[in-house]
Design an enzyme around this catalytic site. Sequence first.
Site, PDB file in Angstrom:
ATOM      1  NE  ARG A 178      32.415  47.169  47.385  1.00 22.69           N
ATOM      2  CZ  ARG A 178      33.365  46.264  47.256  1.00 22.69           C
ATOM      3  NH1 ARG A 178      33.246  45.289  46.362  1.00 22.69           N
ATOM      4  NH2 ARG A 178      34.457  46.325  47.988  1.00 22.69           N
ATOM      5  CG  ASP A 219      39.480  39.326  38.531  1.00 22.51           C
ATOM      6  OD1 ASP A 219      40.202  39.031  39.496  1.00 22.51           O
ATOM      7  OD2 ASP A 219      38.321  39.770  38.659  1.00 22.51           O
TER       8      ASP A 219
END
Length: 267
Positions: free
Chosen positions: A37, A138
């Site tokens: 990532r 979030d």
Amino acid sequence: MYQTELHDEEFSRFQRWLHHTAGIELSSTKKALVASRLAKRLCHYELDSYDDYFQLIMNDRSSELQLALDLLTTNETYFFREPKHFEFLAREIIATLPPDQKLRVWSAASSSGEEPYSLAMTLAEKRSAFNWEILASDISSRVLEQAMSGRYPIERAQNIPQPFLLKYCLKGVGLQEGSFIIERKLRDKVQFMQINLNQDLPDIGMFDVIFIRNVMIYFNKETKGQVLQRLLPRLKPGGYLLVSHSESLHGLPHGLRLVSPSIYQKG
């Protein structure tokens, strides 16, 4: 050229940082995921090592630090995940409240929006538009941007009940073919906010229902307890807190009554 290997000591730095910042425990099995990532960010900056990138984000308290956090937080979700929770909301919570009582629901790990929009569809079916609202939060700004757009690939619609799909979703045409969008009136009922559950919460008021699903599993026991102590003062007496079916509050101080597996009520 950046290195392809993430060394153990470098991985440990990212583990400690993610736990300190977001409360998330990265097991050693996630080493390859972290490397993959972040690899493009090393390439972007033409860095020689993951340690160089770590030093960069530690010295950058804005965009790149947030981007690294976005990349390393898991955001797998889908519409009407664990459907029994939505059935309970409709049957046991909404149906038993006086129709003129305002209902506030918090989706505390909303990811890319599938959960709060599933909640919105459920509420819209049972309540008038004026007496309910949803807060969706979030830690990741990236997924919140996607959530606010309300647009998804058409294959993401497979778990939405057909009546809801026809009533609350619009199929893309032309350049938007292959996607669908949540209708505007429903999107306007959901407020999105970036909130880190591992820090003091902003002034967001009180809630009748808090969904905190599929995130506690990434916390250790101490962090779970700390997150709960932040959430519980935001839950109204008689309100409900729902965790994932794969999660439990067993062994944690919470004072809630277990209504059924994964569903708790405040006295």
